[in-house]
Design an enzyme around this catalytic site. Sequence first.
Site, mmCIF file in Angstrom:
data_model
loop_
_atom_site.group_PDB
_atom_site.id
_atom_site.type_symbol
_atom_site.label_atom_id
_atom_site.label_comp_id
_atom_site.label_asym_id
_atom_site.label_seq_id
_atom_site.Cartn_x
_atom_site.Cartn_y
_atom_site.Cartn_z
ATOM 1 N N SER A 1 12.842 32.047 -28.991
ATOM 2 C CA SER A 1 11.667 32.365 -28.162
ATOM 3 C C SER A 1 11.574 33.849 -27.847
ATOM 4 O O SER A 1 12.587 34.514 -27.607
ATOM 5 C CB SER A 1 11.759 31.593 -26.853
ATOM 6 O OG SER A 1 10.847 32.114 -25.915
ATOM 7 N N GLU B 1 10.707 34.842 -25.124
ATOM 8 C CA GLU B 1 11.241 34.972 -23.757
ATOM 9 C C GLU B 1 12.630 35.602 -23.775
ATOM 10 O O GLU B 1 13.077 36.139 -22.768
ATOM 11 C CB GLU B 1 11.304 33.600 -23.089
ATOM 12 C CG GLU B 1 9.969 33.073 -22.606
ATOM 13 C CD GLU B 1 9.485 33.770 -21.336
ATOM 14 O OE1 GLU B 1 10.276 33.904 -20.398
ATOM 15 O OE2 GLU B 1 8.317 34.180 -21.298
ATOM 16 N N TYR C 1 15.728 29.392 -18.866
ATOM 17 C CA TYR C 1 15.202 28.990 -20.182
ATOM 18 C C TYR C 1 15.574 30.025 -21.250
ATOM 19 O O TYR C 1 16.080 29.683 -22.327
ATOM 20 C CB TYR C 1 13.678 28.830 -20.098
ATOM 21 C CG TYR C 1 13.002 28.694 -21.439
ATOM 22 C CD1 TYR C 1 13.000 27.480 -22.108
ATOM 23 C CD2 TYR C 1 12.379 29.797 -22.040
ATOM 24 C CE1 TYR C 1 12.388 27.354 -23.356
ATOM 25 C CE2 TYR C 1 11.771 29.673 -23.277
ATOM 26 C CZ TYR C 1 11.778 28.458 -23.933
ATOM 27 O OH TYR C 1 11.182 28.341 -25.158
HETATM 28 N N1 GDD Z 1 2.271 27.723 -16.690
HETATM 29 C C1 GDD Z 1 1.547 28.526 -15.921
HETATM 30 N N2 GDD Z 1 0.743 27.996 -14.936
HETATM 31 N N3 GDD Z 1 1.610 29.853 -16.144
HETATM 32 C C2 GDD Z 1 0.843 30.667 -15.379
HETATM 33 C C3 GDD Z 1 0.005 30.177 -14.362
HETATM 34 C C4 GDD Z 1 -0.037 28.775 -14.132
HETATM 35 O O1 GDD Z 1 -0.742 28.273 -13.253
HETATM 36 N N4 GDD Z 1 -0.629 31.235 -13.790
HETATM 37 C C5 GDD Z 1 -0.212 32.325 -14.428
HETATM 38 N N5 GDD Z 1 0.688 32.008 -15.394
HETATM 39 C C6 GDD Z 1 1.388 32.951 -16.287
HETATM 40 C C7 GDD Z 1 2.899 32.765 -16.341
HETATM 41 O O2 GDD Z 1 3.518 33.348 -15.185
HETATM 42 C C8 GDD Z 1 3.211 33.490 -17.643
HETATM 43 O O3 GDD Z 1 3.297 34.880 -17.413
HETATM 44 C C9 GDD Z 1 1.975 33.212 -18.513
HETATM 45 O O4 GDD Z 1 0.959 32.723 -17.615
HETATM 46 C C10 GDD Z 1 2.190 32.191 -19.612
HETATM 47 O O5 GDD Z 1 2.798 31.053 -19.041
HETATM 48 P P1 GDD Z 1 3.042 29.714 -19.899
HETATM 49 O O6 GDD Z 1 1.794 29.276 -20.556
HETATM 50 O O7 GDD Z 1 3.720 28.745 -18.977
HETATM 51 O O8 GDD Z 1 4.008 30.161 -21.082
HETATM 52 P P2 GDD Z 1 5.296 31.135 -21.068
HETATM 53 O O9 GDD Z 1 4.870 32.454 -21.636
HETATM 54 O O10 GDD Z 1 5.991 31.119 -19.793
HETATM 55 O O11 GDD Z 1 6.257 30.379 -22.106
HETATM 56 C C11 GDD Z 1 5.757 29.873 -23.341
HETATM 57 O O12 GDD Z 1 5.952 30.791 -24.381
HETATM 58 C C12 GDD Z 1 7.318 31.061 -24.711
HETATM 59 C C13 GDD Z 1 7.337 32.111 -25.815
HETATM 60 O O13 GDD Z 1 6.990 33.353 -25.291
HETATM 61 C C14 GDD Z 1 6.483 28.551 -23.610
HETATM 62 O O14 GDD Z 1 5.873 27.908 -24.706
HETATM 63 C C15 GDD Z 1 7.936 28.778 -23.958
HETATM 64 O O15 GDD Z 1 8.527 27.540 -24.344
HETATM 65 C C16 GDD Z 1 8.002 29.761 -25.130
HETATM 66 O O16 GDD Z 1 9.325 30.003 -25.512
#
Ligand code: GDD
Length: 312
Positions: free
Chosen positions: A131, A133, A157
């Site tokens: 990832s 991340e 994670y």
């Molecule tokens: N989930 C979520 N919900 N995220 C939010 C929200 C909300 O209400 N509001 C803002 N965000 C912001 C998070 O703080 C983050 O910065 C961004 O939106 C994306 O969040 P997610 O869609 O939850 O994905 P992620 O970037 O944390 O993680 C995903 O991508 C990774 C690769 O970069 C996941 O798919 C991981 O499993 C993956 O490894």
Amino acid sequence: MENKIAIIFGVTGQAGSLLLDLLLSKGYFVYGAARRVSNPNLQRLQHNLPNKNFKLLSADITDTSSLVNIFAKIDSDEVEIYNCAAMSHVAISFEQPGLTWDVTAKGHLNLLETVRHFAKYKSLKVFFCGSSEMFGSNVDGDDFQRETTTFTPNSPYATAKLAAFNLNKIYREAYGINTRAGIIFNMESSRRGENFVTRKITKYFGQLYNNPFLPKLSLGNITASRDWTHCSDSVKAMWMTMQAPPKDYVIASGEVHTVYDFMKKCYEFIKDKVEIPLKPLEELYEIDPLFYRPLEVQYLAGDASLIKKDLG
Ligand code: GDD
């Protein structure tokens, strides 16, 4: 000609199910490994259940004996193994760090150990979903992250993914296991889980289309920037790395947008289509600290030039 054989761990998830679509379209026979759960979670692969080239097996990556049982059942000398199984929600990993490590780190170690023993009898190739991340908040001088960028994980994670990524490399170098990893940036599609931000936002605007009086959408950090790719493209890249010598690659689009930009795009998309005029965007959402993370990765931008150069 005989079908090529693949096993997908995490086949019920977004990436696993889209990978299943791809491999079946390429003529593979696919075993999908899924955990037994009391409420069936097969929505993403329902359309493939009748396919004679697909077999759903019950296995849990945290239980090595279930992996041994799968490998022992597969009557083929050459198998592609894709590990898409993870506790994949970054925010939830702060609430459940132990479970995150069990599934994401220890789970991959279980798989590597099983492969190591079966590698004496079969030719096995492994792909691990790493990832972006793992980079945490570190970027190179040009504001991109690439294979050589130092990893500075800042969530349970990300540490679990990095442990598994490092083990993957160690098993390749120490035991000659044919394993590779993708350093995969955010993957999105209509199959995305509804607690990830893109699907949460698109679902809200989809509902708003039918009901302009919906309560506000609650979000966390909307200034975060992400490099989003359609998950069908990401799984195609995974498959391409599996056809090449084992090497780790960044899988990304190289295009970066903020969460706010994404929401604005969705708003604009439906604005002219609704019968009752929508409120201004600023009145449709609110910031709820509940959705903030204890530590945030503010900016992700992938440089995918290596995979482009090597694999096209
Ligand atoms: N989930 C979520 N919900 N995220 C939010 C929200 C909300 O209400 N509001 C803002 N965000 C912001 C998070 O703080 C983050 O910065 C961004 O939106 C994306 O969040 P997610 O869609 O939850 O994905 P992620 O970037 O944390 O993680 C995903 O991508 C990774 C690769 O970069 C996941 O798919 C991981 O499993 C993956 O490894």
